[in-house]
Design a protein around this motif. Structure first.
Motif, PDB file in Angstrom:
ATOM      1  N   SER A 174      43.502  41.880  30.620  1.00 55.45           N
ATOM      2  CA  SER A 174      43.461  41.107  31.856  1.00 55.45           C
ATOM      3  C   SER A 174      43.765  39.633  31.581  1.00 55.45           C
ATOM      4  O   SER A 174      44.126  38.900  32.490  1.00 55.45           O
ATOM      5  CB  SER A 174      42.097  41.253  32.511  1.00 55.45           C
ATOM      6  N   THR A 219      42.553  49.832  31.942  1.00 53.28           N
ATOM      7  CA  THR A 219      42.123  51.086  31.300  1.00 53.28           C
ATOM      8  C   THR A 219      40.762  51.562  31.805  1.00 53.28           C
ATOM      9  O   THR A 219      40.467  52.749  31.725  1.00 53.28           O
ATOM     10  CB  THR A 219      42.123  50.997  29.759  1.00 53.28           C
ATOM     11  N   GLY A 293      33.314  46.045  33.126  1.00 49.18           N
ATOM     12  CA  GLY A 293      34.261  44.960  33.382  1.00 49.18           C
ATOM     13  C   GLY A 293      33.625  43.622  33.100  1.00 49.18           C
ATOM     14  O   GLY A 293      34.253  42.744  32.543  1.00 49.18           O
ATOM     15  N   ASP A 314      25.543  51.222  33.107  1.00 47.83           N
ATOM     16  CA  ASP A 314      26.327  50.073  32.645  1.00 47.83           C
ATOM     17  C   ASP A 314      27.062  50.509  31.373  1.00 47.83           C
ATOM     18  O   ASP A 314      26.556  51.350  30.624  1.00 47.83           O
ATOM     19  CB  ASP A 314      25.366  48.910  32.348  1.00 47.83           C
ATOM     20  N   GLY A 315      28.234  49.959  31.134  1.00 49.73           N
ATOM     21  CA  GLY A 315      28.944  50.271  29.901  1.00 49.73           C
ATOM     22  C   GLY A 315      29.901  49.154  29.581  1.00 49.73           C
ATOM     23  O   GLY A 315      30.587  48.656  30.478  1.00 49.73           O
ATOM     24  N   THR A 319      40.018  46.734  26.792  1.00 49.74           N
ATOM     25  CA  THR A 319      41.383  47.248  26.736  1.00 49.74           C
ATOM     26  C   THR A 319      41.744  47.576  25.283  1.00 49.74           C
ATOM     27  O   THR A 319      42.379  48.598  25.015  1.00 49.74           O
ATOM     28  CB  THR A 319      42.351  46.178  27.293  1.00 49.74           C
ATOM     29  N   ASP A 394      32.369  39.029  22.132  1.00 51.14           N
ATOM     30  CA  ASP A 394      31.137  38.961  22.913  1.00 51.14           C
ATOM     31  C   ASP A 394      29.957  38.611  22.023  1.00 51.14           C
ATOM     32  O   ASP A 394      29.864  39.084  20.891  1.00 51.14           O
ATOM     33  CB  ASP A 394      30.872  40.308  23.597  1.00 51.14           C
ATOM     34  N   ARG A 409      30.358  35.665  26.614  1.00 49.89           N
ATOM     35  CA  ARG A 409      31.530  35.664  25.738  1.00 49.89           C
ATOM     36  C   ARG A 409      31.221  34.651  24.636  1.00 49.89           C
ATOM     37  O   ARG A 409      30.592  33.610  24.896  1.00 49.89           O
ATOM     38  CB  ARG A 409      32.781  35.223  26.511  1.00 49.89           C
ATOM     39  N   LYS A 503      36.688  39.929  36.753  1.00 49.52           N
ATOM     40  CA  LYS A 503      35.951  39.050  35.838  1.00 49.52           C
ATOM     41  C   LYS A 503      35.936  37.605  36.342  1.00 49.52           C
ATOM     42  O   LYS A 503      36.953  37.079  36.759  1.00 49.52           O
ATOM     43  CB  LYS A 503      36.603  39.062  34.460  1.00 49.52           C
TER      44      LYS A 503
HETATM   45  C1  3UK Z   1      33.625  42.239  29.063  1.00 53.65           C
HETATM   46  C2  3UK Z   1      31.503  43.463  29.628  1.00 53.65           C
HETATM   47  C3  3UK Z   1      29.267  42.889  29.511  1.00 53.65           C
HETATM   48  C4  3UK Z   1      33.407  41.958  27.602  1.00 53.65           C
HETATM   49  C5  3UK Z   1      36.980  47.497  30.267  1.00 53.65           C
HETATM   50  C6  3UK Z   1      35.456  49.320  30.663  1.00 53.65           C
HETATM   51  O1  3UK Z   1      36.523  45.224  30.828  1.00 53.65           O
HETATM   52  C7  3UK Z   1      37.245  46.014  30.224  1.00 53.65           C
HETATM   53  O2  3UK Z   1      38.293  45.593  29.443  1.00 53.65           O
HETATM   54  P1  3UK Z   1      38.913  44.115  29.314  1.00 53.65           P
HETATM   55  O3  3UK Z   1      39.878  44.145  28.207  1.00 53.65           O
HETATM   56  O4  3UK Z   1      37.682  43.164  28.957  1.00 53.65           O
HETATM   57  C8  3UK Z   1      36.811  43.410  27.866  1.00 53.65           C
HETATM   58  C9  3UK Z   1      35.667  42.429  27.908  1.00 53.65           C
HETATM   59  O5  3UK Z   1      35.019  42.478  29.199  1.00 53.65           O
HETATM   60  N1  3UK Z   1      32.850  43.418  29.532  1.00 53.65           N
HETATM   61  C10 3UK Z   1      33.344  44.600  29.926  1.00 53.65           C
HETATM   62  N2  3UK Z   1      32.332  45.427  30.300  1.00 53.65           N
HETATM   63  C11 3UK Z   1      31.173  44.735  30.125  1.00 53.65           C
HETATM   64  N3  3UK Z   1      30.558  42.547  29.327  1.00 53.65           N
HETATM   65  N4  3UK Z   1      28.872  44.095  29.994  1.00 53.65           N
HETATM   66  C12 3UK Z   1      29.780  45.043  30.315  1.00 53.65           C
HETATM   67  N5  3UK Z   1      29.386  46.245  30.802  1.00 53.65           N
HETATM   68  O6  3UK Z   1      33.536  40.577  27.409  1.00 53.65           O
HETATM   69  C13 3UK Z   1      34.548  42.726  26.934  1.00 53.65           C
HETATM   70  O7  3UK Z   1      34.823  42.247  25.641  1.00 53.65           O
HETATM   71  O8  3UK Z   1      39.417  43.656  30.638  1.00 53.65           O
HETATM   72  C14 3UK Z   1      35.726  47.961  30.645  1.00 53.65           C
HETATM   73  C15 3UK Z   1      36.417  50.225  30.309  1.00 53.65           C
HETATM   74  C16 3UK Z   1      37.669  49.793  29.940  1.00 53.65           C
HETATM   75  C17 3UK Z   1      37.952  48.411  29.924  1.00 53.65           C
HETATM   76  N6  3UK Z   1      39.200  48.030  29.548  1.00 53.65           N
END
Ligand code: 3UK
Length: 512
Positions: A174, A219, A293, A314-315, A319, A394, A409, A503
């Motif tokens: 993203s 994803t 996300g 929550d999960g 990407t 993170d 982050r 986000k």
């Molecule tokens: C943040 C979270 C705390 C975190 C994603 C589910 O978000 C997704 O992918 P992106 O590449 O971003 C990754 C980053 O987003 N994040 C995502 N979920 C959480 N922070 N709690 C959460 N539950 O900084 C991570 O490093 O956009 C989420 C499945 C596939 C995905 N691509």
């Protein structure tokens, strides 16, 4: 996880499903009432695969840009690219010509399947990037449109026999800043993702009806709204527009049972219901709700629980790692924690030298697993993957029971007068105040303290953003969490800057 050396994810998710006898089951459902069975999705994907190969000259390994809001047709195109041995390059519907051009160049895209409604920006990008040779549009009545061409093709297509480690997906993150970053995933990664979160956390059944908001180009959406339902023979509702209001209406209409969306969307849905129990919850069809996300504030988890009786799952996913790797099911969930590493993954919290830190200590999240990161870009790869660990960027704390607690982050941690303050903790506190609809917290420069905590607050309708309100919010934070974390500056705003994936863009808040 063991996979054969040759596999094609569409063969396993679609051809095998039909061979298994699921051909007559409902598979993809559109907003317009379109319902395709597994056999129908397979037939449509087969016809599109023929178009790709015969009309468009696709050979295995070619990159195919996909561009459309979520719909059954987009799902069929994705499966067709897999079947033909191509590499799918998803694009978020809101992207403009400039970003699309960067993607065309970076991913060396040669072919595109594009919803006619989103054709303009792609045409502009294509004019500047001749690497894109063939574009076909769908959603047009014309004879040269994808549907008409597909209708002339055979329903049967021999899915290309790919290696398990052939690339099938170029996923662009993203990207909250700078140029889009592309990560590669192979056919085996897709199957590995289906073998982790779904069986170990979500536990869906064939009668489930999935629904949600994330685009298939993200994803989170690709897994939650296409791969996971296909992997268990379930149905999936693919809505082009899926804001909180659309979801509240579509869940009961489709009898949806599994919902995938972002924390802010859960909060908005729960708020919309006011004091009433949400029809989608008690007495409704929903049984599992997944949030990802960005961090799920404990306040939002409580609000959803209250409105629906459902405990959010929550999960954290990325990407780079394809999908969710730390989570907890509805029976194991703990407010304020994301969960534990899903079987198949290892996770730990490390210091700057990649050494594990003790429980209770803030550090960098490090992850290993079957869907690890492969950036196109060597420099990015070297910073994301170190010593065999994927470093997601993170900051986390692991508690004595092994649960991972999100802080912020890594580069968003606020350092004020020597204190480390995580913005999301202050946000969670503010969200509990009755005047607050949404908020974002970040550090801004300060001569005396280095940085101070600043809050950007969207008030609920009818609330006045005056000095008394600022004082009330500051007092509220001081009374509920460590007083040094209170926002010394508060701005009232109409909305918060967010990415298309939901986000909060803290760098834009900080930039003012
Ligand atoms: C943040 C979270 C705390 C975190 C994603 C589910 O978000 C997704 O992918 P992106 O590449 O971003 C990754 C980053 O987003 N994040 C995502 N979920 C959480 N922070 N709690 C959460 N539950 O900084 C991570 O490093 O956009 C989420 C499945 C596939 C995905 N691509």
């Amino acid at each position: 996880l063991q996979f054969p050396p040759r596999l094609n994810c569409a063969a396993m998710l679609l051809d095998d499903a039909v061979a298994r006898g699921w051909g007559g089951r409902r598979c993809v459902i559109g907003a317009d009432g379109t319902v395709w069975t597994y056999a129908e999705l397979q037939a449509q994907a087969n016809r599109i695969a023929h178009v790709l190969v015969q009309d468009m000259g696709l050979v295995p390994g070619n990159r195919v840009l996909l561009r459309a809001p979520n719909s059954p047709m987009l799902a069929a195109c994705w499966c067709a690219v897999m079947k033909a041995g191509g590499i799918a390059v998803g694009t978020m519907p809101m992207l403009r010509a400039k970003e699309l051009g960067q993607i065309l160049a970076k991913a060396q895209v040669s072919h595109a399947l594009c919803d006619a409604a989103l054709a303009d920006e792609l045409a502009l990008a294509a004019a500047a990037h001749p690497v894109l040779r063939e574009v076909l549009h769908f959603g047009v009545a014309a004879e040269c449109g994808l549907e008409a061409r597909a209708a002339r093709q055979s329903d049967a297509f021999a899915t290309v026999d790919t290696a398990a480690d052939d690339v099938c997906l170029l996923a662009f993150t993203s990207g909250t800043t700078g140029l889009p970053k592309a990560t590669m995933h192979v056919h085996r990664d897709v199957m590995a993702a289906c073998a982790c979160f779904p069986p170990h956390v979500l536990r869906p059944v064939a009668d489930d009806v999935f629904i949600g908001s994330p685009p298939l180009a993200f994803t989170f959406g690709l897994g939650g709204l296409l791969l996971f339902p296909l992997s268990v023979g379930a149905a999936t509702v693919l809505l082009p527009k899926a804001g909180p209001n659309e979801l509240l209406e579509a869940v009961p209409r489709h009898g949806a049972t599994v919902l995938f969306t972002a924390p802010t969307s859960y909060r908005a849905m729960a708020e919309a219901a006011g004091q009433r129990r949400l029809a989608v919850g008690q007495g409704g069809t929903l049984r599992k709700c997944v949030s990802a996300g960005e961090a799920l504030p404990a306040a939002t988890r409580a609000l959803w629980q209250q409105a629906t009786g459902i405990t959010l799952i929550d999960g954290i996913g990325a990407t780079e790692l394809l999908h969710i790797f730390i989570s907890a099911d509805e029976t194991q969930a703990r407010p304020g924690a994301t969960g534990k590493a899903i079987p198949g993954y290892r996770a730990c919290v490390v210091d700057a030298n990649l050494q594990p830190v003790p429980p209770g200590t803030v550090g960098r999240l490090a992850v290993q697993g079957p869907t690890g990161c492969r950036y196109l870009d060597d420099a990015r790869q070297a910073s994301y993957v170190q010593g065999g660990w994927n470093l997601t960027g993170d900051a986390y704390v692991q508690d004595a029971d092994g649960y991972f607690h999100y802080q912020s982050r890594t580069d968003d941690m606020i350092i004020s007068a020597g204190y480390n303050i995580a913005g999301p903790e202050v946000e969670d506190c503010l969200l509990r105040h009755p005047a607050v609809a949404e908020c974002g917290v970040a550090g801004v420069p300060d001569d005396e303290r280095g940085q101070i905590v600043k809050a950007w607050v969207v008030l609920k309708p009818g609330m006045a953003g005056d000095a008394a309100c600022v004082q009330a919010l500051q007092d509220f934070v001081k009374a509920n969490i460590a007083p040094y974390k209170y926002p010394r500056a508060v701005d009232f705003v109409d909305s918060l800057p967010r990415t298309e994936t939901g986000k909060l863009q803290r760098f834009r808040l900080r930039a003012g």
